[in-house]
Design a protein around this motif. Structure first.
Motif, PDB file in Angstrom:
ATOM      1  N   LEU A  69      -8.781   5.888  12.586  1.00  0.00           N
ATOM      2  CA  LEU A  69      -8.233   5.483  11.287  1.00  0.00           C
ATOM      3  C   LEU A  69      -7.995   3.976  11.230  1.00  0.00           C
ATOM      4  N   ALA A  70      -7.757   3.354  12.369  1.00  0.00           N
ATOM      5  CA  ALA A  70      -7.532   1.903  12.411  1.00  0.00           C
ATOM      6  C   ALA A  70      -8.790   1.125  12.019  1.00  0.00           C
ATOM      7  N   ASP A  71      -9.955   1.763  12.088  1.00  0.00           N
ATOM      8  CA  ASP A  71     -11.213   1.105  11.729  1.00  0.00           C
ATOM      9  C   ASP A  71     -11.571   1.267  10.254  1.00  0.00           C
ATOM     10  N   ILE A  72     -10.797   2.047   9.526  1.00  0.00           N
ATOM     11  CA  ILE A  72     -11.072   2.268   8.107  1.00  0.00           C
ATOM     12  C   ILE A  72     -10.656   1.030   7.316  1.00  0.00           C
ATOM     13  N   VAL A  73     -11.589   0.552   6.489  1.00  0.00           N
ATOM     14  CA  VAL A  73     -11.333  -0.661   5.720  1.00  0.00           C
ATOM     15  C   VAL A  73     -11.097  -0.391   4.237  1.00  0.00           C
ATOM     16  N   LYS A  87       4.504  10.011  -2.618  1.00  0.00           N
ATOM     17  CA  LYS A  87       4.378  10.922  -1.477  1.00  0.00           C
ATOM     18  C   LYS A  87       3.145  10.556  -0.656  1.00  0.00           C
ATOM     19  N   PHE A  88       2.034  10.244  -1.327  1.00  0.00           N
ATOM     20  CA  PHE A  88       0.836   9.853  -0.585  1.00  0.00           C
ATOM     21  C   PHE A  88       1.114   8.588   0.219  1.00  0.00           C
ATOM     22  N   ASN A  89       1.781   7.607  -0.389  1.00  0.00           N
ATOM     23  CA  ASN A  89       2.127   6.372   0.332  1.00  0.00           C
ATOM     24  C   ASN A  89       2.958   6.675   1.572  1.00  0.00           C
ATOM     25  N   GLU A  90       3.934   7.554   1.431  1.00  0.00           N
ATOM     26  CA  GLU A  90       4.818   7.882   2.558  1.00  0.00           C
ATOM     27  C   GLU A  90       4.034   8.523   3.694  1.00  0.00           C
ATOM     28  N   VAL A  91       3.188   9.485   3.371  1.00  0.00           N
ATOM     29  CA  VAL A  91       2.412  10.162   4.411  1.00  0.00           C
ATOM     30  C   VAL A  91       1.372   9.210   4.996  1.00  0.00           C
ATOM     31  N   MET A  92       0.707   8.432   4.153  1.00  0.00           N
ATOM     32  CA  MET A  92      -0.310   7.503   4.640  1.00  0.00           C
ATOM     33  C   MET A  92       0.274   6.510   5.638  1.00  0.00           C
ATOM     34  N   SER A  93       1.523   6.108   5.430  1.00  0.00           N
ATOM     35  CA  SER A  93       2.150   5.142   6.340  1.00  0.00           C
ATOM     36  C   SER A  93       2.366   5.718   7.741  1.00  0.00           C
ATOM     37  N   ARG A  94       2.314   7.043   7.871  1.00  0.00           N
ATOM     38  CA  ARG A  94       2.410   7.667   9.200  1.00  0.00           C
ATOM     39  C   ARG A  94       1.053   7.748   9.889  1.00  0.00           C
ATOM     40  N   TYR A  95      -0.020   7.620   9.131  1.00  0.00           N
ATOM     41  CA  TYR A  95      -1.379   7.725   9.681  1.00  0.00           C
ATOM     42  C   TYR A  95      -2.036   6.361   9.900  1.00  0.00           C
ATOM     43  N   ARG A 103      -7.388   0.037  -0.890  1.00  0.00           N
ATOM     44  CA  ARG A 103      -7.284   1.400  -1.407  1.00  0.00           C
ATOM     45  C   ARG A 103      -7.284   1.414  -2.921  1.00  0.00           C
ATOM     46  N   ALA A 104      -7.824   2.496  -3.455  1.00  0.00           N
ATOM     47  CA  ALA A 104      -7.730   2.783  -4.889  1.00  0.00           C
ATOM     48  C   ALA A 104      -7.180   4.193  -5.019  1.00  0.00           C
ATOM     49  N   VAL A 105      -6.333   4.410  -6.010  1.00  0.00           N
ATOM     50  CA  VAL A 105      -5.825   5.752  -6.319  1.00  0.00           C
ATOM     51  C   VAL A 105      -6.205   6.044  -7.760  1.00  0.00           C
ATOM     52  N   ILE A 106      -6.907   7.148  -7.954  1.00  0.00           N
ATOM     53  CA  ILE A 106      -7.449   7.480  -9.259  1.00  0.00           C
ATOM     54  C   ILE A 106      -6.938   8.847  -9.696  1.00  0.00           C
ATOM     55  N   GLY A 107      -6.409   8.939 -10.903  1.00  0.00           N
ATOM     56  CA  GLY A 107      -6.003  10.215 -11.470  1.00  0.00           C
ATOM     57  C   GLY A 107      -7.222  10.939 -12.028  1.00  0.00           C
ATOM     58  N   VAL A 108      -7.358  12.204 -11.673  1.00  0.00           N
ATOM     59  CA  VAL A 108      -8.509  12.997 -12.123  1.00  0.00           C
ATOM     60  C   VAL A 108      -8.017  14.310 -12.730  1.00  0.00           C
ATOM     61  N   ALA A 109      -8.857  14.928 -13.545  1.00  0.00           N
ATOM     62  CA  ALA A 109      -8.494  16.183 -14.204  1.00  0.00           C
ATOM     63  C   ALA A 109      -8.539  17.365 -13.247  1.00  0.00           C
ATOM     64  N   ALA A 110      -9.478  17.341 -12.312  1.00  0.00           N
ATOM     65  CA  ALA A 110      -9.628  18.477 -11.392  1.00  0.00           C
ATOM     66  C   ALA A 110     -10.383  18.034 -10.158  1.00  0.00           C
ATOM     67  N   LEU A 116      -5.314  19.387  -4.871  1.00  0.00           N
ATOM     68  CA  LEU A 116      -4.422  18.448  -5.548  1.00  0.00           C
ATOM     69  C   LEU A 116      -4.759  16.995  -5.218  1.00  0.00           C
ATOM     70  N   VAL A 117      -5.422  16.793  -4.076  1.00  0.00           N
ATOM     71  CA  VAL A 117      -5.728  15.435  -3.601  1.00  0.00           C
ATOM     72  C   VAL A 117      -7.037  15.460  -2.816  1.00  0.00           C
ATOM     73  N   GLU A 118      -7.772  14.368  -2.917  1.00  0.00           N
ATOM     74  CA  GLU A 118      -8.999  14.174  -2.144  1.00  0.00           C
ATOM     75  C   GLU A 118      -9.054  12.699  -1.758  1.00  0.00           C
ATOM     76  N   ALA A 119      -9.626  12.397  -0.614  1.00  0.00           N
ATOM     77  CA  ALA A 119      -9.791  11.003  -0.210  1.00  0.00           C
ATOM     78  C   ALA A 119     -11.106  10.847   0.520  1.00  0.00           C
ATOM     79  N   ASP A 120     -11.760   9.714   0.275  1.00  0.00           N
ATOM     80  CA  ASP A 120     -12.924   9.318   1.056  1.00  0.00           C
ATOM     81  C   ASP A 120     -12.629   7.951   1.631  1.00  0.00           C
ATOM     82  N   ALA A 121     -13.511   7.458   2.503  1.00  0.00           N
ATOM     83  CA  ALA A 121     -13.218   6.195   3.168  1.00  0.00           C
ATOM     84  C   ALA A 121     -14.495   5.510   3.621  1.00  0.00           C
ATOM     85  N   VAL A 122     -14.344   4.219   3.890  1.00  0.00           N
ATOM     86  CA  VAL A 122     -15.399   3.411   4.505  1.00  0.00           C
ATOM     87  C   VAL A 122     -14.800   2.833   5.771  1.00  0.00           C
ATOM     88  N   MET A 123     -15.574   2.947   6.854  1.00  0.00           N
ATOM     89  CA  MET A 123     -15.098   2.509   8.165  1.00  0.00           C
ATOM     90  C   MET A 123     -16.069   1.491   8.744  1.00  0.00           C
TER      91      MET A 123
END
Length: 127
Positions: A69-73, A87-95, A103-110, A116-123
């Protein structure tokens, strides 16, 4: 450019026409992860459990690609209810440790499977 397909048995198998991650040079593109338990392929219940499972899944794929996770940009987060942003910020700070990735946070309909949540990343990784 050579591409390497990344797969981890510790993250959910793809539920569509995609790979868990693809490495191209020194960059790894991690596909979106939802809160699926890789052992059961069932969605965990509740926003807290889903956020943790999403990050655990990303961690497993990052490690399968030879990084961490330290290599994720860059992280993109998709949420069906932006009231869970803190809540996402709080949990993310533990990882993730500072300096945090972009980071970008986007509200979606579904999201797939009613997540309830999905995340992708670039490393970024070295050879």
């Amino acid at each position: 450019m050579n591409r390497t397909i990344i797969h981890s048995p510790h993250a959910p198998a793809a539920i569509g026409t995609y790979s868990q991650a693809v490495r191209a040079g020194d960059t790894v593109y991690l596909s979106g992860q939802i809160g699926l338990d890789p052992a059961t392929m069932l969605l965990v219940e509740g926003i807290d459990a889903q956020i943790e499972r999403v990050l655990d899944n990303l961690k497993a794929v990052a490690e399968a690609a030879g990084g961490s996770l330290a290599d994720i940009v860059k992280v993109n987060v998709f949420m069906t209810d932006l009231s869970h942003f803190a809540k996402f910020n709080e949990v993310m700070s533990r990882y993730f440790a500072q300096p945090y990735p972009a980071r970008a946070v986007i509200g979606v309909a579904a999201l797939p499977r009613g997540a309830l949540v999905e995340a992708d990343a670039v490393m970024a990784v070295s050879r």
